[in-house]
Design a protein around this motif. Structure first.
Motif, short mmCIF file in Angstrom:
data_model
loop_
_atom_site.label_atom_id
_atom_site.label_comp_id
_atom_site.label_asym_id
_atom_site.label_seq_id
_atom_site.Cartn_x
_atom_site.Cartn_y
_atom_site.Cartn_z
N TYR A 1 -33.57 -5.97 -24.03
CA TYR A 1 -32.78 -4.91 -23.41
C TYR A 1 -32.22 -5.35 -22.05
O TYR A 1 -31.07 -5.05 -21.73
CB TYR A 1 -33.58 -3.62 -23.28
CG TYR A 1 -33.57 -2.81 -24.55
CD1 TYR A 1 -32.54 -1.92 -24.81
CD2 TYR A 1 -34.57 -2.95 -25.51
CE1 TYR A 1 -32.51 -1.18 -25.98
CE2 TYR A 1 -34.55 -2.22 -26.68
CZ TYR A 1 -33.51 -1.34 -26.91
OH TYR A 1 -33.48 -0.62 -28.08
N ALA B 1 -22.43 2.15 -24.86
CA ALA B 1 -22.84 3.54 -24.65
C ALA B 1 -21.73 4.36 -24.00
O ALA B 1 -21.55 5.53 -24.33
CB ALA B 1 -24.11 3.59 -23.79
N GLU B 2 -20.99 3.74 -23.09
CA GLU B 2 -19.92 4.46 -22.40
C GLU B 2 -18.71 4.69 -23.29
O GLU B 2 -18.03 5.70 -23.16
CB GLU B 2 -19.50 3.69 -21.15
CG GLU B 2 -20.54 3.73 -20.05
CD GLU B 2 -20.24 2.80 -18.89
OE1 GLU B 2 -19.31 1.95 -19.00
OE2 GLU B 2 -20.96 2.89 -17.88
N TRP C 1 -28.23 -5.67 -21.33
CA TRP C 1 -27.95 -4.41 -20.65
C TRP C 1 -26.45 -4.14 -20.46
O TRP C 1 -25.97 -3.04 -20.70
CB TRP C 1 -28.67 -4.33 -19.32
CG TRP C 1 -28.44 -3.01 -18.66
CD1 TRP C 1 -27.73 -2.76 -17.53
CD2 TRP C 1 -28.88 -1.74 -19.14
NE1 TRP C 1 -27.72 -1.42 -17.26
CE2 TRP C 1 -28.41 -0.76 -18.25
CE3 TRP C 1 -29.62 -1.33 -20.26
CZ2 TRP C 1 -28.67 0.60 -18.42
CZ3 TRP C 1 -29.88 0.01 -20.43
CH2 TRP C 1 -29.40 0.96 -19.51
N ARG C 2 -25.68 -5.13 -20.04
CA ARG C 2 -24.24 -4.90 -19.81
C ARG C 2 -23.54 -4.49 -21.10
O ARG C 2 -22.71 -3.58 -21.10
CB ARG C 2 -23.59 -6.15 -19.22
CG ARG C 2 -23.93 -6.35 -17.78
CD ARG C 2 -23.08 -7.46 -17.17
NE ARG C 2 -23.38 -7.59 -15.77
CZ ARG C 2 -23.77 -8.70 -15.19
NH1 ARG C 2 -23.89 -9.81 -15.88
NH2 ARG C 2 -24.03 -8.73 -13.91
N ILE D 1 -24.98 -3.14 -23.80
CA ILE D 1 -25.50 -1.82 -24.18
C ILE D 1 -24.79 -0.74 -23.37
O ILE D 1 -24.34 0.27 -23.92
CB ILE D 1 -27.03 -1.77 -23.97
CG1 ILE D 1 -27.73 -2.67 -24.99
CG2 ILE D 1 -27.55 -0.34 -24.04
CD1 ILE D 1 -29.20 -2.91 -24.69
N LYS D 2 -24.69 -0.94 -22.08
CA LYS D 2 -24.05 0.06 -21.21
C LYS D 2 -22.58 0.26 -21.59
O LYS D 2 -22.10 1.39 -21.68
CB LYS D 2 -24.17 -0.38 -19.74
CG LYS D 2 -23.67 0.66 -18.78
CD LYS D 2 -23.93 0.26 -17.35
CE LYS D 2 -23.35 1.34 -16.48
NZ LYS D 2 -23.42 1.13 -15.11
N ARG D 3 -21.87 -0.85 -21.84
CA ARG D 3 -20.46 -0.75 -22.22
C ARG D 3 -20.30 0.02 -23.54
O ARG D 3 -19.46 0.92 -23.66
CB ARG D 3 -19.85 -2.15 -22.34
CG ARG D 3 -18.37 -2.15 -22.68
CD ARG D 3 -17.78 -3.55 -22.73
NE ARG D 3 -18.55 -4.51 -23.48
CZ ARG D 3 -18.55 -4.61 -24.81
NH1 ARG D 3 -17.82 -3.79 -25.53
NH2 ARG D 3 -19.28 -5.53 -25.41
#
Length: 85
Positions: free
Chosen positions: A40, A51-52, A44-45, A47-49
């Motif tokens: 994770y 998710a957004e 992370w980058r 996953i965050k992208r």
């Protein structure tokens, strides 16, 4: 989540739909907690992208090497064939 059967459990899939949840899971269960955290953090980058930009509700499965992300159909629990960028 460490729930390796989430995509096969109709009740859990219905709850993701009903509550408009966006979630990520690792495929290939049985990993120790430290390895899960490493994956994770390393991803992370991405996953965050995802998710957004991904409309909720969603469930995205990723391989432990972090190289492959697939969206899961919340109605059937099946993995999508298209890899997410």
């Amino acid at each position: 989540t460490k729930d390796k059967n989430i995509r096969f459990n109709p009740t859990e899939l219905r709850l993701l739909l009903r509550h408009d949840v966006g979630a990520f899971v690792l495929r290939g269960g049985g990993l120790p907690a430290c390895k899960i955290i490493e994956v994770y953090v390393a991803q992370w980058r991405k996953i965050k992208r995802l998710a957004e930009k991904t409309p909720r509700p969603f469930l995205i499965a990723m391989r432990p090497n972090g190289g492959v992300f697939n969206r899961v159909d919340l109605h059937t629990g099946k993995l999508g064939q298209k890899r997410l960028p």
